[in-house]
Design an enzyme around this catalytic site. Structure first.
Site, PDB file in Angstrom:
ATOM      1  N   GLY A  21      32.553  14.929  -8.408  1.00 35.96           N
ATOM      2  CA  GLY A  21      33.225  14.844  -9.630  1.00 35.96           C
ATOM      3  C   GLY A  21      33.785  13.324  -9.704  1.00 35.96           C
ATOM      4  NE  ARG A  82      30.923  18.667  -8.017  1.00 37.53           N
ATOM      5  CZ  ARG A  82      31.428  18.579  -8.976  1.00 37.53           C
ATOM      6  NH1 ARG A  82      31.237  18.848 -10.134  1.00 37.53           N
ATOM      7  NH2 ARG A  82      32.845  18.228  -9.015  1.00 37.53           N
ATOM      8  CB  THR A 135      38.520  13.732  -5.464  1.00 30.96           C
ATOM      9  OG1 THR A 135      38.867  14.558  -6.328  1.00 30.96           O
ATOM     10  CG2 THR A 135      39.115  13.590  -4.099  1.00 30.96           C
ATOM     11  CG  ASP A 137      40.564  18.138  -7.374  1.00 37.56           C
ATOM     12  OD1 ASP A 137      41.131  17.925  -8.428  1.00 37.56           O
ATOM     13  OD2 ASP A 137      39.683  18.565  -6.993  1.00 37.56           O
ATOM     14  CG  ASP A 139      40.687  17.795  -2.765  1.00 38.37           C
ATOM     15  OD1 ASP A 139      40.348  17.029  -2.769  1.00 38.37           O
ATOM     16  OD2 ASP A 139      39.864  18.889  -2.999  1.00 38.37           O
ATOM     17  NE  ARG A 181      36.078  22.523  -6.697  1.00 37.89           N
ATOM     18  CZ  ARG A 181      35.164  21.543  -6.791  1.00 37.89           C
ATOM     19  NH1 ARG A 181      34.300  22.077  -7.994  1.00 37.89           N
ATOM     20  NH2 ARG A 181      35.208  20.348  -6.973  1.00 37.89           N
TER      21      ARG A 181
HETATM   22  O1  F6P Z   1      37.029  17.735  -7.948  1.00 36.57           O
HETATM   23  C1  F6P Z   1      37.518  17.318  -9.148  1.00 36.57           C
HETATM   24  C2  F6P Z   1      37.389  18.537 -10.025  1.00 36.57           C
HETATM   25  O2  F6P Z   1      37.777  17.814 -11.251  1.00 36.57           O
HETATM   26  C3  F6P Z   1      38.177  19.629  -9.740  1.00 36.57           C
HETATM   27  O3  F6P Z   1      39.665  19.647  -9.868  1.00 36.57           O
HETATM   28  C4  F6P Z   1      37.492  20.634 -10.764  1.00 36.57           C
HETATM   29  O4  F6P Z   1      37.686  21.917 -10.138  1.00 36.57           O
HETATM   30  C5  F6P Z   1      36.013  20.186 -10.664  1.00 36.57           C
HETATM   31  O5  F6P Z   1      36.117  18.745 -10.183  1.00 36.57           O
HETATM   32  C6  F6P Z   1      35.295  20.496 -11.780  1.00 36.57           C
HETATM   33  O6  F6P Z   1      34.032  20.086 -11.666  1.00 36.57           O
HETATM   34  P1  F6P Z   1      32.829  19.978 -12.817  1.00 36.57           P
HETATM   35  O7  F6P Z   1      33.354  20.583 -14.170  1.00 36.57           O
HETATM   36  O8  F6P Z   1      32.359  18.654 -12.923  1.00 36.57           O
HETATM   37  O9  F6P Z   1      31.819  20.683 -11.938  1.00 36.57           O
END
Ligand code: F6P
Length: 330
Positions: A21, A82, A135, A137, A139, A181
């Site tokens: 992301g 990804r 990121t 997050d 995390d 997430r």
């Molecule tokens: O990891 C970052 C993040 O924004 C999370 O908080 C979220 O769940 C996920 O990516 C969403 O990713 P995408 O919509 O790009 O698949």
């Protein structure tokens, strides 16, 4: 396992990619890596679309001027992706081969946990890597800070301040779903910054009747007239929570999902400076022959950690913060 942390041949060419992301500040990292790399005499190559682009040889040379006017821009001008193919060992080996085709001696990878697992596989297959945590997050176990976190929190805070204005005018409950997430770091800290009555995060078990219904009704009985409920994405859905809250408490509730708004925008001072210093540190590691490292920020200091060790580390939510998020909203 052989020692993969020392350079076996001099590093001359360095590739850089963003993966997973996107996060505000990724451009600032690319800029810092390219300029520090050029300063140290490396040939710098930008790889488009993360590991996906590596497998397809989508790369171009980057110079100091290629990264002009990028510091303040959100997103990543190298694009990100990804890659499913890269999750298999054949994909990783193809990545190493493609790096050889372009004479790349090392890769700098900006991304989250998943991206670092890919980086570790490349290192195990003999391509030196340096990881920079990026990121929203926050995390990643080995570091207290990840690029993009501060900007995302500020974006969420500003949105919630606005939602509070309308919740207060209508004496409503505003239920806001924030990204994360499997992680509640954004939700918890924004909850503290916005004085949310309820913060629900995946790391902390909760009971709807006790932690939502009772908390809101007690707040009403103490004289509160509007309410902020924050739900981390991994904990549930704002629309469903708002419906249940309205049904159980009689308080009018409105849901808002902030979603990808939190991923965009110009990075804050904190993200720009962290990005700059982390990028510079990544190049210093390569210049000094310290390979297969993750750049981390821990207890107020920048450091670099062996990638194998870094990926074993975990992070936990601070129970003290959870407790005070509640106490301070009473
Ligand atoms: O990891 C970052 C993040 O924004 C999370 O908080 C979220 O769940 C996920 O990516 C969403 O990713 P995408 O919509 O790009 O698949």
């Amino acid at each position: 396992m052989s020692d993969t942390t020392q350079s076996t041949r001099p590093i001359r060419s360095v590739g850089i990619l963003t993966s997973g992301g996107d996060a505000p500040g990724m451009n600032a990292v690319i800029r810092a890596v390219v300029r520090a790399g050029t300063y140290h005499g490396f040939r710098m190559l930008g790889i488009r679309r993360g590991f996906h682009g590596l497998l397809r040889g989508e790369m171009e040379e980057l110079h100091n001027r290629s990264v002009s006017e990028t510091l303040q821009r959100g997103g990543t001008f190298l694009q990100t992706a990804r890659s499913k193919e890269f999750q298999e060992i054949e994909g990783v080996r193809k990545g190493v081969e493609m790096a050889r085709v372009f004479n790349l001696d090392a890769l700098v990878i900006i991304g989250g946990d998943g991206s670092f697992r890919g980086a570790r596989e490349l290192a195990r297959e003999g391509l030196p890597v340096i990881g920079i945590p990026g990121t929203i997050d926050n995390d990643i176990g080995c570091t207290d800070y990840t690029i993009g976190y501060d900007t995302a929190m500020n974006t969420a805070m500003e949105a919630i301040d606005k939602l509070r204005d309308t919740a207060s005018s209508h004496e409503r409950c505003s239920v806001i779903e924030l990204m994360g997430r499997n992680a509640g770091y954004i939700a918890l800290n924004v909850g503290i910054a916005c004085g949310a009555e309820v913060v629900l995060i995946p790391e902390v078990p909760s009971d709807f009747d006790r932690d939502v219904v009772k908390t809101l009704l007690e707040a009403r009985n103490r004289g509160k007239k509007h309410y902020i409920v924050i739900v981390a994405e991994g904990k549930g859905n704002a629309v469903e929570f708002a419906e249940k809250i309205q049904k159980m408490t009689g308080i009018e509730a409105r849901p808002t999902i902030l979603g990808h708004l939190q991923r965009g925008g110009s990075p804050t001072v904190r993200d720009r400076t962290m990005a700059s210093f982390m990028g510079a540190r990544a190049i210093e590691c390569l210049a000094e022959g310290r390979l297969n490292r993750i750049i981390v920020y821990r207890t107020g200091r920048l450091d670099d950690v062996d990638i194998e060790v870094a990926l074993e580390q975990t992070k936990t939510i601070d129970a003290y913060q959870v407790e005070y998020a509640r106490i301070l909203s009473l």
